[in-house]
Enzyme design. Structure first.
Site, PDB file in Angstrom:
ATOM      1  N   ARG A 102       0.881  -1.177   0.000  1.00  0.00           N
ATOM      2  CA  ARG A 102       0.000   0.000   0.000  1.00  0.00           C
ATOM      3  C   ARG A 102       0.912   1.218   0.000  1.00  0.00           C
ATOM      4  O   ARG A 102       1.698   1.410   0.941  1.00  0.00           O
ATOM      5  CB  ARG A 102      -0.922  -0.002   1.215  1.00  0.00           C
ATOM      6  CG  ARG A 102      -1.703   1.279   1.378  1.00  0.00           C
ATOM      7  CD  ARG A 102      -2.831   1.170   2.370  1.00  0.00           C
ATOM      8  NE  ARG A 102      -3.959   0.442   1.807  1.00  0.00           N
ATOM      9  CZ  ARG A 102      -5.218   0.530   2.252  1.00  0.00           C
ATOM     10  NH1 ARG A 102      -5.508   1.302   3.278  1.00  0.00           N
ATOM     11  NH2 ARG A 102      -6.186  -0.170   1.679  1.00  0.00           N
ATOM     12  N   HIS A 129      -7.171   0.847  -6.781  1.00  0.00           N
ATOM     13  CA  HIS A 129      -7.415  -0.051  -5.645  1.00  0.00           C
ATOM     14  C   HIS A 129      -8.041  -1.332  -6.219  1.00  0.00           C
ATOM     15  O   HIS A 129      -9.226  -1.620  -5.994  1.00  0.00           O
ATOM     16  CB  HIS A 129      -8.335   0.636  -4.642  1.00  0.00           C
ATOM     17  CG  HIS A 129      -8.331   0.023  -3.265  1.00  0.00           C
ATOM     18  ND1 HIS A 129      -7.553  -1.063  -2.929  1.00  0.00           N
ATOM     19  CD2 HIS A 129      -9.040   0.351  -2.147  1.00  0.00           C
ATOM     20  CE1 HIS A 129      -7.778  -1.378  -1.654  1.00  0.00           C
ATOM     21  NE2 HIS A 129      -8.670  -0.537  -1.167  1.00  0.00           N
ATOM     22  N   GLN A 132      -9.938  -4.018  -4.051  1.00  0.00           N
ATOM     23  CA  GLN A 132     -11.268  -3.547  -3.654  1.00  0.00           C
ATOM     24  C   GLN A 132     -12.281  -3.841  -4.766  1.00  0.00           C
ATOM     25  O   GLN A 132     -13.396  -4.301  -4.504  1.00  0.00           O
ATOM     26  CB  GLN A 132     -11.200  -2.039  -3.376  1.00  0.00           C
ATOM     27  CG  GLN A 132     -12.513  -1.418  -2.966  1.00  0.00           C
ATOM     28  CD  GLN A 132     -12.945  -1.863  -1.579  1.00  0.00           C
ATOM     29  OE1 GLN A 132     -12.186  -1.755  -0.637  1.00  0.00           O
ATOM     30  NE2 GLN A 132     -14.158  -2.365  -1.445  1.00  0.00           N
ATOM     31  N   ASP A 222     -17.342   6.843  -1.682  1.00  0.00           N
ATOM     32  CA  ASP A 222     -16.051   6.711  -0.985  1.00  0.00           C
ATOM     33  C   ASP A 222     -15.763   8.085  -0.381  1.00  0.00           C
ATOM     34  O   ASP A 222     -16.425   9.075  -0.717  1.00  0.00           O
ATOM     35  CB  ASP A 222     -14.972   6.286  -2.007  1.00  0.00           C
ATOM     36  CG  ASP A 222     -13.570   6.165  -1.409  1.00  0.00           C
ATOM     37  OD1 ASP A 222     -13.450   6.009  -0.169  1.00  0.00           O
ATOM     38  OD2 ASP A 222     -12.587   6.221  -2.174  1.00  0.00           O
ATOM     39  N   CYS A 262     -16.543   1.420   0.092  1.00  0.00           N
ATOM     40  CA  CYS A 262     -15.363   0.584   0.358  1.00  0.00           C
ATOM     41  C   CYS A 262     -14.986   0.601   1.838  1.00  0.00           C
ATOM     42  O   CYS A 262     -14.318  -0.321   2.306  1.00  0.00           O
ATOM     43  CB  CYS A 262     -14.200   1.054  -0.500  1.00  0.00           C
ATOM     44  SG  CYS A 262     -13.772   2.785  -0.243  1.00  0.00           S
ATOM     45  N   ARG A 290     -13.640  -8.756   0.656  1.00  0.00           N
ATOM     46  CA  ARG A 290     -12.209  -8.500   0.457  1.00  0.00           C
ATOM     47  C   ARG A 290     -11.412  -9.768   0.755  1.00  0.00           C
ATOM     48  O   ARG A 290     -10.461 -10.116   0.058  1.00  0.00           O
ATOM     49  CB  ARG A 290     -11.734  -7.360   1.391  1.00  0.00           C
ATOM     50  CG  ARG A 290     -12.390  -6.003   1.142  1.00  0.00           C
ATOM     51  CD  ARG A 290     -11.967  -5.418  -0.187  1.00  0.00           C
ATOM     52  NE  ARG A 290     -10.533  -5.352  -0.323  1.00  0.00           N
ATOM     53  CZ  ARG A 290      -9.763  -4.391   0.188  1.00  0.00           C
ATOM     54  NH1 ARG A 290     -10.302  -3.386   0.832  1.00  0.00           N
ATOM     55  NH2 ARG A 290      -8.453  -4.409   0.011  1.00  0.00           N
TER      56      ARG A 290
HETATM   57  N1   CP Z   1     -11.433  -0.404   1.861  1.00  0.00           N
HETATM   58  C1   CP Z   1     -10.172  -0.443   2.355  1.00  0.00           C
HETATM   59  O1   CP Z   1      -9.193  -0.576   1.609  1.00  0.00           O
HETATM   60  O2   CP Z   1     -10.096  -0.328   3.693  1.00  0.00           O
HETATM   61  P1   CP Z   1      -8.748  -0.110   4.545  1.00  0.00           P
HETATM   62  O3   CP Z   1      -8.189   1.219   4.137  1.00  0.00           O
HETATM   63  O4   CP Z   1      -9.193  -0.164   5.970  1.00  0.00           O
HETATM   64  O5   CP Z   1      -7.794  -1.215   4.195  1.00  0.00           O
HETATM   65  N1  NVA Z   2     -10.001   6.627  -1.644  1.00  0.00           N
HETATM   66  C1  NVA Z   2      -9.652   6.190  -0.309  1.00  0.00           C
HETATM   67  C2  NVA Z   2      -9.912   4.737  -0.151  1.00  0.00           C
HETATM   68  C3  NVA Z   2      -9.632   4.160   1.208  1.00  0.00           C
HETATM   69  C4  NVA Z   2      -9.860   2.690   1.261  1.00  0.00           C
HETATM   70  C5  NVA Z   2      -8.203   6.541  -0.021  1.00  0.00           C
HETATM   71  O1  NVA Z   2      -7.365   6.365  -0.901  1.00  0.00           O
HETATM   72  O2  NVA Z   2      -7.907   6.988   1.080  1.00  0.00           O
END
Ligand code: CP
Ligand code: NVA
Length: 303
Positions: A102, A129, A132, A222, A262, A290
């Protein structure tokens, strides 16, 4: 050896295979049938940003498949500053069987993938993502039977989550409508990629959210301010103020419409409590998926 950096890189048949495997693994888990397909495999998770769902679903998924996971916050490894990305990657590739990352910048993933001799999985970047989106497609299939022919109204930012969702929906024969303030829609790079590799029918942008949801089978939202955009938060709160998913918006959609998010939700900003906790919300099924989606992905990349 394959990486999984963007959903656009896999074929529709491969996506369908992942969805079928995810459903099979979900059913096996519900029936308590062991699935020890990753015995002896080690998966490293390196996260530069916070996470609940992604981290826990990967760690639990690896354990359920009989493997071992190792978690590192990005600053502990010193990703990109303690040593070069190339040296980091060549070293890690000697120790582990896959890397799940990440990152703030998607280019970090590209840099790692260029040197990795084990699969690299995108667990969220500023661009996409994809994990997701597999879970989202699985959730839509479970609740509506199929993604093909369905209309998904994404009310919110043209961001990592909506880009990957658009690719999943497009590949599976559905239609995504993006409803956002002017200037927050999908960019030209995404339009070019999408029209070349997914479909010539690029998702429509509709500024009026009430119009966007009028024929929606799914409303998806989101956060308005993604991780890494905190400096823009006040401006985004102002610009997105009319784009909240609330009872009024839901009333403008067909009765059968499901609500996805999400998570994490910024309750009272992009979505209200009554909607996220209401009967049309399937956000916790989506979160659970997930786990199953990523187990299918790990098996596909590692078996
Ligand atoms: N939806 C998602 O990726 O959640 P987290 O940021 O908690 O991993
Ligand atoms: N768009 C958000 C998604 C979190 C799961 C971010 O990148 O923070």
């Amino acid at each position: 050896m394959r990486h999984f950096l963007n959903l656009i890189d896999i074929t529709t048949d491969e996506l369908r295979h992942l969805l079928a495997e995810a459903a099979r693994l979900k059913s096996a888990r519900q029936r308590r049938i062991p699935t020890p397909t990753l015995t002896g495999k080690v998966v490293a998770l390196i996260f530069e940003k916070p996470s609940l769902r992604t981290r826990v679903s990967f760690e639990a998924g690896v354990a359920q498949l009989g493997g071992t996971s190792l978690f590192f916050p990005g600053n502990e490894i010193g990703l990109g500053w303690r040593e070069t990305l190339a040296d980091f990657t060549r070293t890690m590739s000697r120790f582990v069987d896959a890397m799940v990352l990440r990152v703030f910048q998607h280019s970090t993933l590209d840099g790692i993938a260029a040197h990795a001799t084990v699969p690299v999985i995108n667990a969220l970047s500023d661009w996409s993502h994809p994990c997701q989106a597999i879970a989202d497609a699985l959730t839509i299939q479970e609740h509506l039977g199929t993604v093909a022919g369905k209309t998904i109204a994404f009310v919110g930012d043209g961001n990592n989550v909506s880009r990957s969702l658009a690719v999943a929906v497009g590949k599976l024969g559905g239609k995504l409508i993006l409803s956002c303030p002017k200037g927050y829609g999908f960019d030209e790079k995404f339009r070019t990629d999408y029209t070349a590799r997914v479909s010539p029918d690029f998702p429509e942008e509709v500024n009026d959210p009430l119009a966007a949801v009028a024929s929606a089978d799914v409303i998806y939202t989101d956060v308005w301010t993604s991780m890494g955009q905190e400096a823009e938060r006040e401006e985004r709160l102002r610009k997105f103020a009319g784009f909240q998913v609330n009872a009024k918006l839901l009333a403008a959609a067909p009765k059968h419409c499901k609500v996805l998010h999400c998570l994490p939700a910024h309750r009272g900003e992009e979505i209200t409590d009554d909607v996220v906790d209401g009967p049309q919300s399937v956000v916790f099924d989506e979160a659970e998926n997930r786990l199953h989606a990523q187990k299918a992905l790990l098996e596909w990349l590692l078996k």
